[in-house]
Design a protein around this motif. Structure first.
Motif, short mmCIF file in Angstrom:
data_model
loop_
_atom_site.label_atom_id
_atom_site.label_comp_id
_atom_site.label_asym_id
_atom_site.label_seq_id
_atom_site.Cartn_x
_atom_site.Cartn_y
_atom_site.Cartn_z
N ALA A 19 81.74 -56.13 5.17
CA ALA A 19 82.48 -55.17 5.98
C ALA A 19 83.22 -55.94 7.06
CB ALA A 19 81.53 -54.15 6.62
N TYR A 20 84.50 -55.68 7.20
CA TYR A 20 85.41 -56.47 8.03
C TYR A 20 85.88 -55.60 9.19
CZ TYR A 20 89.63 -59.44 8.79
OH TYR A 20 90.62 -60.25 9.28
N PHE A 21 85.50 -55.99 10.41
CA PHE A 21 85.79 -55.21 11.60
C PHE A 21 86.93 -55.86 12.37
CE2 PHE A 21 81.61 -54.01 10.44
CZ PHE A 21 81.22 -52.87 11.12
N SER A 22 88.00 -55.11 12.62
CA SER A 22 89.12 -55.65 13.39
C SER A 22 89.73 -54.54 14.24
CB SER A 22 90.19 -56.24 12.47
OG SER A 22 91.23 -56.83 13.20
N MET A 23 90.14 -54.90 15.45
CA MET A 23 90.73 -53.92 16.36
C MET A 23 92.12 -53.48 15.90
SD MET A 23 89.70 -52.32 19.08
CE MET A 23 88.70 -53.12 20.32
N GLU A 24 92.77 -54.33 15.08
CA GLU A 24 94.11 -53.97 14.61
C GLU A 24 94.33 -54.44 13.18
OE1 GLU A 24 97.40 -56.45 16.13
OE2 GLU A 24 96.01 -57.13 17.69
N PHE A 25 95.11 -53.65 12.44
CA PHE A 25 95.48 -53.95 11.06
C PHE A 25 96.94 -53.57 10.86
CE2 PHE A 25 90.90 -53.37 10.62
CZ PHE A 25 90.53 -54.28 9.64
N TYR A 34 98.59 -51.78 14.98
CA TYR A 34 98.59 -53.22 15.20
C TYR A 34 99.53 -53.56 16.35
CZ TYR A 34 103.00 -52.78 12.64
OH TYR A 34 104.24 -52.39 12.24
N SER A 35 99.34 -54.77 16.91
CA SER A 35 100.23 -55.24 17.97
C SER A 35 100.96 -56.51 17.58
CB SER A 35 99.44 -55.50 19.26
OG SER A 35 98.64 -56.66 19.16
N GLY A 36 100.32 -57.40 16.82
CA GLY A 36 100.96 -58.67 16.53
C GLY A 36 100.23 -59.45 15.46
N GLY A 37 100.12 -60.77 15.68
CA GLY A 37 99.63 -61.67 14.65
C GLY A 37 98.24 -61.37 14.14
N LEU A 38 97.32 -60.97 15.00
CA LEU A 38 95.97 -60.63 14.56
C LEU A 38 96.01 -59.49 13.54
CD1 LEU A 38 92.86 -61.10 15.02
CD2 LEU A 38 92.97 -59.21 16.65
N GLY A 39 96.84 -58.50 13.81
CA GLY A 39 96.97 -57.38 12.88
C GLY A 39 97.68 -57.77 11.60
N PHE A 40 98.73 -58.60 11.72
CA PHE A 40 99.44 -59.06 10.53
C PHE A 40 98.48 -59.83 9.62
CE2 PHE A 40 104.26 -58.96 11.39
CZ PHE A 40 104.14 -57.87 12.24
N ALA A 60 88.33 -49.95 11.08
CA ALA A 60 89.44 -49.99 12.03
C ALA A 60 89.35 -48.79 12.97
CB ALA A 60 90.76 -49.97 11.27
N ILE A 61 90.25 -48.77 13.94
CA ILE A 61 90.41 -47.62 14.83
C ILE A 61 91.77 -47.00 14.58
CG2 ILE A 61 90.62 -46.87 17.24
CD1 ILE A 61 88.58 -48.98 18.01
N LEU A 62 91.81 -45.69 14.52
CA LEU A 62 93.07 -44.97 14.36
C LEU A 62 93.65 -44.72 15.76
CD1 LEU A 62 95.10 -43.63 12.48
CD2 LEU A 62 93.81 -41.50 12.77
N TRP A 63 94.67 -45.48 16.12
CA TRP A 63 95.26 -45.37 17.46
C TRP A 63 96.27 -44.23 17.47
CZ3 TRP A 63 92.32 -47.93 20.52
CH2 TRP A 63 91.67 -49.08 20.05
N THR A 64 95.97 -43.20 18.24
CA THR A 64 96.80 -42.00 18.28
C THR A 64 98.24 -42.34 18.65
OG1 THR A 64 94.90 -40.64 18.90
CG2 THR A 64 97.09 -39.72 19.32
N ASP A 65 98.42 -43.21 19.65
CA ASP A 65 99.76 -43.59 20.10
C ASP A 65 100.17 -44.97 19.59
OD1 ASP A 65 99.76 -41.22 21.46
OD2 ASP A 65 99.56 -42.08 23.45
N ASN A 180 86.20 -59.82 13.12
CA ASN A 180 87.48 -60.50 13.23
C ASN A 180 87.91 -60.44 14.69
OD1 ASN A 180 89.82 -61.83 12.20
ND2 ASN A 180 90.94 -59.90 12.37
N GLU A 181 87.60 -61.49 15.44
CA GLU A 181 87.73 -61.58 16.90
C GLU A 181 86.59 -60.81 17.56
OE1 GLU A 181 88.43 -63.59 19.16
OE2 GLU A 181 90.58 -63.70 18.83
#
Length: 550
Positions: A19-25, A34-40, A60-65, A180-181
């Motif tokens: 199971a792979y946990f990351s703040m952004e995808f 996502y915001s940048g390279g970590l998500g890419f 992952a987290i579903l970011w409303t905005d 992942n981070e």
């Protein structure tokens, strides 16, 4: 409760359940998580999981905005806007469950992204923006990397504890939990409680990837604040301090993850060395190896460009590259009113916008830059793009200053809206891909990989993945380092000079005076980048190096 994961047939080579946990995808332009390279990077990883049929799910987290929408104000300068996003392709699992934040119940809903939607691993997206919660609790999942400290801590709890608890609710057997981070660190304490407060048992199942030497990426907060926020769950604070080894009342996410994990990795060979220098002297940490980041060629490469490459059809390759440049230049014209020429050498600097990445290094000797940009015999076009953190006013200032400084030149452009779609257009439509971080602060720098896949030649400081790839003048151009002992200002001056030297004396003349040689550099890079820096290699290496359960 059981939930149908709609898993594809698992390749026996990758049957270990992870199971792979990351703040952004960054999975698709349509999904703003996502915001940048970590998500890419995480997005490419999940695509390779699908292609290799690995036994892995993403959390992952579903970011409303989302992160934010990068637009312009009335003066054409950057502004950040926040708008709610809606996704009909995410399936409501019907699963809602509580987690504890600040000693109160916060309810979490799980949504599911099926593998066939975008060609990824099966993914779960967690949200607190539901009717069961009060307004403050709903905002936890509104903004990726919320600037408020308490909100950021709550987001970590949502990812780590929420993800861990969801996997238990759906009765998903997990052999390896991959952070992942350090953002999802509360998962470590959730597992600590789950495994009977036995650290060795947690270490059997937890692995960790550190992505940056930057302080912002190695979060640290007072233990008292984290305890108050329920970061450690039911584990007593004194036990946390004893087990995690909190330093001076502060808990560093990266250091704690290294103490709770069986093994960890940096994201390039250079970064692996840097990570060991940063953390290796601390007691109780796990071994830190390196697995160099990579990107998914199936998603990123232009098919027609690669068909021409494989057919060894130079005429078709050059024709397709010209078409790709014309497509990019439509965006340039739309945003800036400048009309670019597809016959002209086009240089792009584009990535997550942060001061240490030095987007303005090429402008440091402005008069020399002016002489290059105004040279009509060997003309050049320059494009910048990237998203600063919306509260990083220093980086936003640099972004806006580049707009103001270069507005006088009809062959310069600064673009907004740097997301997956624009990133792809820039990589496919550029001839040179500029990368100018302060060494050794760029842990990987994967944008250059996807640029190389699309016939854009790297012009880069030898940091991150670059020393593993570029042979100067054969498959890219390297900007020499300044003496590491010099002051930062002196190093910036020296490396700005070195950049302009390579550009003016090698890259530009090669493009115009030796076009066959330039094309050979392009083709060599295209041939060589995917075998070593395609994410199928990376995803396989994670199974071989990190996921082997003893």
């Amino acid at each position: 409760m059981a939930f149908d994961l709609n898993m594809y047939p698992i390749n026996p080579e990758f049957e270990t359940s992870a199971a792979y946990f990351s703040m952004e995808f960054a999975l698709d332009q349509a999904l703003k998580t996502y915001s940048g390279g970590l998500g890419f990077l995480a997005g490419s990883h999940m695509r390779s999981v699908y292609e290799l049929k690995q036994n892995l799910v993403g959390i992952a987290i579903l970011w409303t905005d989302g992160y934010y929408d990068q637009t312009r104000d009335q003066n054409q300068l950057m502004q950040a806007e926040f708008r709610h996003k809606y996704y009909s392709f995410l399936q409501d699992t019907g699963i809602v469950f509580p987690i504890t934040i600040h000693d109160a119940d916060v309810y979490v809903k799980a949504l599911y992204l099926a593998p066939d939607t975008f060609g990824t691993a099966p993914m779960f997206f967690l949200t607190t923006d539901i009717e069961e919660n009060d307004y403050l609790s709903r905002t936890i999942s509104h903004h990726l990397y919320d600037p408020d400290t308490a909100a950021r801590v709550a987001q970590s709890i949502l990812l780590g504890v929420g993800g861990g608890k969801l996997l238990d609710i759906i009765e998903r057997k997990v052999d390896v939990y991959h952070l992942n981070e350090g953002h999802g660190l509360p998962l470590a304490f959730y597992l600590y409680k789950k495994f009977g407060r036995n650290l060795e048992e947690v270490q059997k199942h937890l692995v960790f990837t550190t992505h940056t030497p930057e302080l912002a990426g190695n979060e640290e907060h007072p233990v008292a604040l984290l305890a108050k926020m329920s970061f450690f769950g039911p584990v007593p604070t004194e036990e946390v301090v004893r087990v995690a080894g909190a330093e001076n009342g502060q808990l560093n996410y990266t250091l704690t993850a290294l103490r709770f994990s069986r093994i960890a990795n940096g994201v390039s060979k250079v970064h692996g060395d840097v990570a060991n220098e940063m953390w290796g002297h601390y007691e109780g940490i796990c071994p830190i190896t390196s697995i160099t980041n990579a990107q998914n060629g199936t998603y990123w490469r232009d098919k027609a460009l690669h068909a021409a490459l494989e057919a060894d059809n130079d005429e078709a390759l050059l024709a397709r590259k010209k078409e790709l440049k014309q497509e990019l230049f439509k965006i340039v014209a739309d945003q800036t009113g400048n009309l670019f020429d597809p016959e002209v050498l086009t240089l792009v600097w584009a990535r997550r916008f942060a001061a240490y990445k030095r987007a303005d290094l090429i402008l440091r000797d402005f008069e020399r830059f002016r002489s290059i940009i105004e040279n009509t015999d060997q003309p050049i076009q320059v494009i910048w793009a990237g998203k600063p953190y919306p509260k990083d006013f220093g980086a936003i200032g640099i972004f806006n200053n580049i707009i103001k400084t270069t507005r006088q030149f009809k062959n310069c452009a600064v673009l907004t809206g740097y997301e997956l779609g624009l990133s792809a257009a820039l990589k496919k439509g550029s001839d040179l891909w500029l990368n100018t971080p302060r060494y050794p602060r760029e842990a990987s720098g994967t944008s250059g990989m996807t640029a190389a896949m699309n016939g854009s030649v790297n012009l880069s400081i030898a940091d991150g993945w670059i020393p593993e790839f570029i042979r100067h003048g054969e498959n890219g151009f390297v900007i020499p380092h300044a003496d590491m002992q010099n002051e930062e200002k002196v190093k910036d001056d020296q490396e700005a000079t070195a950049l302009l030297d390579v550009l003016e004396q090698e890259a530009i003349p090669t493009y115009y005076q030796e076009p066959k040689k330039f094309l050979q550099i392009v083709k060599t890079a295209m041939h060589e980048v995917e075998p070593a820096f395609g994410s199928n290699r990376m995803a396989t290496e994670y199974y071989e190096k990190l996921y082997k359960v003893k």
